[in-house]
Design a protein around this motif. Structure first.
Motif, PDB file in Angstrom:
ATOM      1  N   PHE A  70       1.027   6.235  -7.275  1.00  0.00           N
ATOM      2  CA  PHE A  70      -0.137   6.933  -7.816  1.00  0.00           C
ATOM      3  C   PHE A  70      -0.206   8.409  -7.440  1.00  0.00           C
ATOM      4  CE2 PHE A  70      -2.062   2.558  -7.874  1.00  0.00           C
ATOM      5  CZ  PHE A  70      -2.299   2.506  -9.246  1.00  0.00           C
ATOM      6  N   GLN A  71       0.654   8.889  -6.557  1.00  0.00           N
ATOM      7  CA  GLN A  71       0.553  10.270  -6.124  1.00  0.00           C
ATOM      8  C   GLN A  71       0.844  11.231  -7.278  1.00  0.00           C
ATOM      9  OE1 GLN A  71       3.418  11.023  -3.056  1.00  0.00           O
ATOM     10  NE2 GLN A  71       5.161  11.006  -4.427  1.00  0.00           N
ATOM     11  N   PRO A  72       0.300  12.461  -7.240  1.00  0.00           N
ATOM     12  CA  PRO A  72       0.559  13.432  -8.310  1.00  0.00           C
ATOM     13  C   PRO A  72       2.057  13.670  -8.487  1.00  0.00           C
ATOM     14  CG  PRO A  72      -1.216  14.191  -6.892  1.00  0.00           C
ATOM     15  CD  PRO A  72      -0.629  12.981  -6.225  1.00  0.00           C
ATOM     16  N   GLY A  73       2.509  13.556  -9.721  1.00  0.00           N
ATOM     17  CA  GLY A  73       3.928  13.691 -10.003  1.00  0.00           C
ATOM     18  C   GLY A  73       4.741  12.483  -9.619  1.00  0.00           C
ATOM     19  N   GLY A  74       4.068  11.388  -9.269  1.00  0.00           N
ATOM     20  CA  GLY A  74       4.750  10.176  -8.856  1.00  0.00           C
ATOM     21  C   GLY A  74       5.213   9.324 -10.026  1.00  0.00           C
ATOM     22  N   THR A  75       5.446   8.063  -9.752  1.00  0.00           N
ATOM     23  CA  THR A  75       6.015   7.166 -10.751  1.00  0.00           C
ATOM     24  C   THR A  75       5.126   7.037 -11.984  1.00  0.00           C
ATOM     25  OG1 THR A  75       6.998   5.895  -8.946  1.00  0.00           O
ATOM     26  CG2 THR A  75       6.976   4.870 -11.115  1.00  0.00           C
ATOM     27  N   LEU A  76       3.826   6.854 -11.783  1.00  0.00           N
ATOM     28  CA  LEU A  76       2.929   6.669 -12.928  1.00  0.00           C
ATOM     29  C   LEU A  76       2.843   7.919 -13.779  1.00  0.00           C
ATOM     30  CD1 LEU A  76       0.953   4.950 -14.488  1.00  0.00           C
ATOM     31  CD2 LEU A  76      -0.839   5.617 -12.881  1.00  0.00           C
TER      32      LEU A  76
ATOM     33  N   GLY B 128       0.814  -1.203   0.000  1.00  0.00           N
ATOM     34  CA  GLY B 128       0.000   0.000   0.000  1.00  0.00           C
ATOM     35  C   GLY B 128       0.856   1.265   0.000  1.00  0.00           C
ATOM     36  N   MET B 129       1.934   1.278   0.768  1.00  0.00           N
ATOM     37  CA  MET B 129       2.818   2.443   0.808  1.00  0.00           C
ATOM     38  C   MET B 129       3.546   2.628  -0.516  1.00  0.00           C
ATOM     39  SD  MET B 129       2.291   3.735   3.738  1.00  0.00           S
ATOM     40  CE  MET B 129       3.600   4.962   3.696  1.00  0.00           C
ATOM     41  N   ILE B 130       3.968   1.515  -1.134  1.00  0.00           N
ATOM     42  CA  ILE B 130       4.657   1.595  -2.420  1.00  0.00           C
ATOM     43  C   ILE B 130       3.754   2.215  -3.478  1.00  0.00           C
ATOM     44  CG2 ILE B 130       5.615   0.222  -4.315  1.00  0.00           C
ATOM     45  CD1 ILE B 130       6.628  -1.756  -2.180  1.00  0.00           C
ATOM     46  N   PHE B 131       2.523   1.716  -3.573  1.00  0.00           N
ATOM     47  CA  PHE B 131       1.609   2.215  -4.603  1.00  0.00           C
ATOM     48  C   PHE B 131       1.037   3.582  -4.241  1.00  0.00           C
ATOM     49  CE2 PHE B 131       1.884  -2.033  -6.210  1.00  0.00           C
ATOM     50  CZ  PHE B 131       1.652  -1.889  -7.577  1.00  0.00           C
ATOM     51  N   LEU B 132       1.118   3.960  -2.983  1.00  0.00           N
ATOM     52  CA  LEU B 132       0.729   5.309  -2.607  1.00  0.00           C
ATOM     53  C   LEU B 132       1.650   6.320  -3.280  1.00  0.00           C
ATOM     54  CD1 LEU B 132      -1.244   6.907  -0.818  1.00  0.00           C
ATOM     55  CD2 LEU B 132       0.454   6.778   1.006  1.00  0.00           C
ATOM     56  N   PHE B 133       2.943   6.034  -3.305  1.00  0.00           N
ATOM     57  CA  PHE B 133       3.896   6.889  -4.009  1.00  0.00           C
ATOM     58  C   PHE B 133       3.780   6.713  -5.524  1.00  0.00           C
ATOM     59  CE2 PHE B 133       5.897   6.571   0.193  1.00  0.00           C
ATOM     60  CZ  PHE B 133       6.147   7.921   0.445  1.00  0.00           C
TER      61      PHE B 133
ATOM     62  N   GLN C  41      -2.555  12.104 -17.327  1.00  0.00           N
ATOM     63  CA  GLN C  41      -2.288  12.265 -15.904  1.00  0.00           C
ATOM     64  C   GLN C  41      -3.535  12.795 -15.199  1.00  0.00           C
ATOM     65  OE1 GLN C  41       1.049  14.915 -15.688  1.00  0.00           O
ATOM     66  NE2 GLN C  41       2.518  13.400 -16.392  1.00  0.00           N
ATOM     67  N   GLN C  42      -3.784  12.289 -14.000  1.00  0.00           N
ATOM     68  CA  GLN C  42      -4.940  12.715 -13.218  1.00  0.00           C
ATOM     69  C   GLN C  42      -4.749  12.362 -11.757  1.00  0.00           C
ATOM     70  OE1 GLN C  42      -8.496  10.218 -14.089  1.00  0.00           O
ATOM     71  NE2 GLN C  42      -7.196   9.350 -15.705  1.00  0.00           N
TER      72      GLN C  42
ATOM     73  N   SER D 127       5.065  10.283 -14.022  1.00  0.00           N
ATOM     74  CA  SER D 127       6.367  10.475 -14.669  1.00  0.00           C
ATOM     75  C   SER D 127       6.518   9.553 -15.870  1.00  0.00           C
ATOM     76  CB  SER D 127       7.493  10.223 -13.667  1.00  0.00           C
ATOM     77  OG  SER D 127       7.418  11.110 -12.573  1.00  0.00           O
ATOM     78  N   ALA D 128       6.045   8.304 -15.738  1.00  0.00           N
ATOM     79  CA  ALA D 128       6.120   7.361 -16.852  1.00  0.00           C
ATOM     80  C   ALA D 128       5.239   7.814 -18.012  1.00  0.00           C
ATOM     81  CB  ALA D 128       5.708   5.970 -16.380  1.00  0.00           C
ATOM     82  N   LEU D 129       4.048   8.324 -17.695  1.00  0.00           N
ATOM     83  CA  LEU D 129       3.162   8.817 -18.751  1.00  0.00           C
ATOM     84  C   LEU D 129       3.771  10.029 -19.452  1.00  0.00           C
ATOM     85  CD1 LEU D 129      -0.300   8.527 -16.947  1.00  0.00           C
ATOM     86  CD2 LEU D 129       0.556   7.091 -18.801  1.00  0.00           C
ATOM     87  N   ALA D 130       4.394  10.911 -18.682  1.00  0.00           N
ATOM     88  CA  ALA D 130       5.033  12.085 -19.274  1.00  0.00           C
ATOM     89  C   ALA D 130       6.206  11.685 -20.155  1.00  0.00           C
ATOM     90  CB  ALA D 130       5.488  13.051 -18.179  1.00  0.00           C
ATOM     91  N   ALA D 131       6.917  10.643 -19.786  1.00  0.00           N
ATOM     92  CA  ALA D 131       8.085  10.205 -20.552  1.00  0.00           C
ATOM     93  C   ALA D 131       7.711   9.686 -21.932  1.00  0.00           C
ATOM     94  CB  ALA D 131       8.836   9.129 -19.769  1.00  0.00           C
ATOM     95  N   VAL D 132       6.498   9.169 -22.065  1.00  0.00           N
ATOM     96  CA  VAL D 132       6.064   8.639 -23.369  1.00  0.00           C
ATOM     97  C   VAL D 132       5.097   9.591 -24.063  1.00  0.00           C
ATOM     98  CG1 VAL D 132       6.434   6.242 -22.695  1.00  0.00           C
ATOM     99  CG2 VAL D 132       4.206   7.294 -22.273  1.00  0.00           C
ATOM    100  N   GLY D 133       5.017  10.822 -23.587  1.00  0.00           N
ATOM    101  CA  GLY D 133       4.201  11.831 -24.247  1.00  0.00           C
ATOM    102  C   GLY D 133       2.719  11.757 -23.961  1.00  0.00           C
TER     103      GLY D 133
END
Length: 283
Positions: free
Chosen positions: A118-124, A111-116, A137-138, A126-132
Motif C-alpha cells: 500500500f505504500q506510495p509507489g508500491g505494488t498497488l 502486515g509488513m507485506i501489505f505495508l509495502f 492512486q492515493q 504500480s498495478a493501477l498505473a499499468a492499467v491506466g
C-alpha cells in the motif's frame, strides 16, 4: 488414570497461561498499578468510571465497524469458494491451497507485506498505473478516509482461509444422495445451495459469525504493524496496549480489557439468542 495424565499437561498450560492471567487482569483492573511499582493501590471501580466518562476511550470502537463489515465480505467469499471447490472442479486442490495459505503466515509478516503493497509507489499503485488508472492512486495508509478500508481489506485476505476450511469441511460432510434426490426433484443449483448446503452447515456459519465479530472487536496486529494506530486507525486493543506500556496505566488498561471481554461475551450471547443453532436432520 492414563487419560487424565495426558490431560494434565494441557490443563496446566491452560491454567497458567489463560485462567491465572485473567484472574490477575480482574485484580489489576481495580488498582492504580503502573506496571512497575511493587505495590498496587486498591481504587475500586474508579478505572471503570473513568472508562465510561471519557468518550475518547470508547470512540475508537467505531473503527471495529470497518472490520465487522469486512468479516461479512470474508464469510460470503469463503462460503462461495467452499461451495464451488466442494464439487468436481479442475485444479481444485491447488485453489484450496492458495486460499488457505495466507492463514498460515504470521500476522506480523502479513502486515509488513501489505505495508509495502500500500505504500506510495508500491505494488498497488504500480498495478493501477499499468492499467491506466493513475487517477485512482492515493495515500492508502495516510488518508484517514481510506486507511481503515485498506486495513480491513488486508484482514479479509488474512482470515479468508480459516472460514474457507470450516465451510469446506462442513459441506463435504453432507451426504451426496441429498444432491441426487434434489436433482431428481428438479432443484437447480441455487435451490440446492439454499435448502441443502446452507441448512446443513448453519451451525458452522453461526460459529464463523461469532468468531468474526469477536475478532473484529479485538483486532490488533494488522493495524499495529501497518500504521501503529495513526490516521484514525487506532483500535480499542491498540489503545489498551498503549495505555499499559506507553502511559504506564496498567490498572486502567486492565479495566479496558475487562470491558472488551464483557462486550465480546455480550455480543456472542446476543448472536446465540438471535440465531440459535438448530439440529438439522440430513438423513
Amino acid at each position: 488414570m492414563t487419560p487424565y495424565l495426558f490431560l494434565c499437561a494441557a490443563l496446566v498450560l491452560l491454567v497458567v497461561f489463560t485462567y491465572i492471567p485473567v484472574v490477575n487482569m480482574f485484580w489489576y483492573s481495580v488498582t492504580s498499578w503502573d506496571g512497575l511499582s511493587p505495590s498496587k493501590e486498591f481504587v475500586g471501580f474508579d478505572n471503570y468510571v473513568e472508562i465510561f466518562t471519557r468518550p475518547e476511550l470508547f470512540g475508537v470502537l467505531k473503527v471495529s465497524l470497518y472490520y465487522i463489515g469486512a468479516s461479512f465480505v470474508q464469510i460470503v467469499l469463503a462460503l462461495y469458494f467452499a461451495t464451488i471447490l466442494s464439487f468436481s472442479t479442475r485444479f481444485r486442490n491447488i485453489f484450496k491451497g492458495v486460499i488457505f495459505f495466507p492463514y498460515l503466515i504470521n500476522g506480523v509478516a502479513i502486515g509488513m507485506i501489505f505495508l509495502f503493497f500500500f505504500q506510495p509507489g508500491g505494488t498497488l499503485d504500480s498495478a493501477l498505473a499499468a492499467v491506466g488508472l493513475d487517477g485512482a492512486q492515493q495515500q492508502w495508509l495516510g488518508d484517514p478516509a481510506v486507511v481503515n478500508y485498506s486495513l480491513a481489506g488486508t484482514s479479509v485476505w488474512r482470515y479468508l482461509g480459516l472460514n474457507f476450511v470450516l465451510f469446506l469441511g462442513a459441506i463435504q460432510s453432507i451426504p451426496a444422495h441429498l444432491y441426487e434426490a434434489a436433482e431428481i426433484d428438479g432443484a437447480n443449483r441455487w435451490d440446492q445451495f439454499r435448502h441443502i448446503i446452507l441448512s446443513g452447515i448453519r451451525p458452522v456459519v453461526g460459529l464463523s459469525f461469532i468468531l468474526a465479530v469477536a475478532g473484529s472487536l479485538s483486532v490488533f496486529e494488522i493495524p499495529f504493524v501497518m500504521t501503529g494506530g495513526a490516521n484514525e486507525s487506532e483500535t480499542f486493543v491498540i489503545q489498551t496496549v498503549d495505555m499499559a506500556f506507553k502511559y504506564y496505566k496498567v490498572g486502567l488498561a486492565s479495566a479496558m480489557a475487562v470491558v472488551l471481554l464483557v462486550i465480546i461475551l455480550l455480543v456472542t450471547w446476543l448472536q446465540r439468542r438471535v440465531a440459535p443453532d438448530e439440529k438439522v436432520n440430513l438423513a
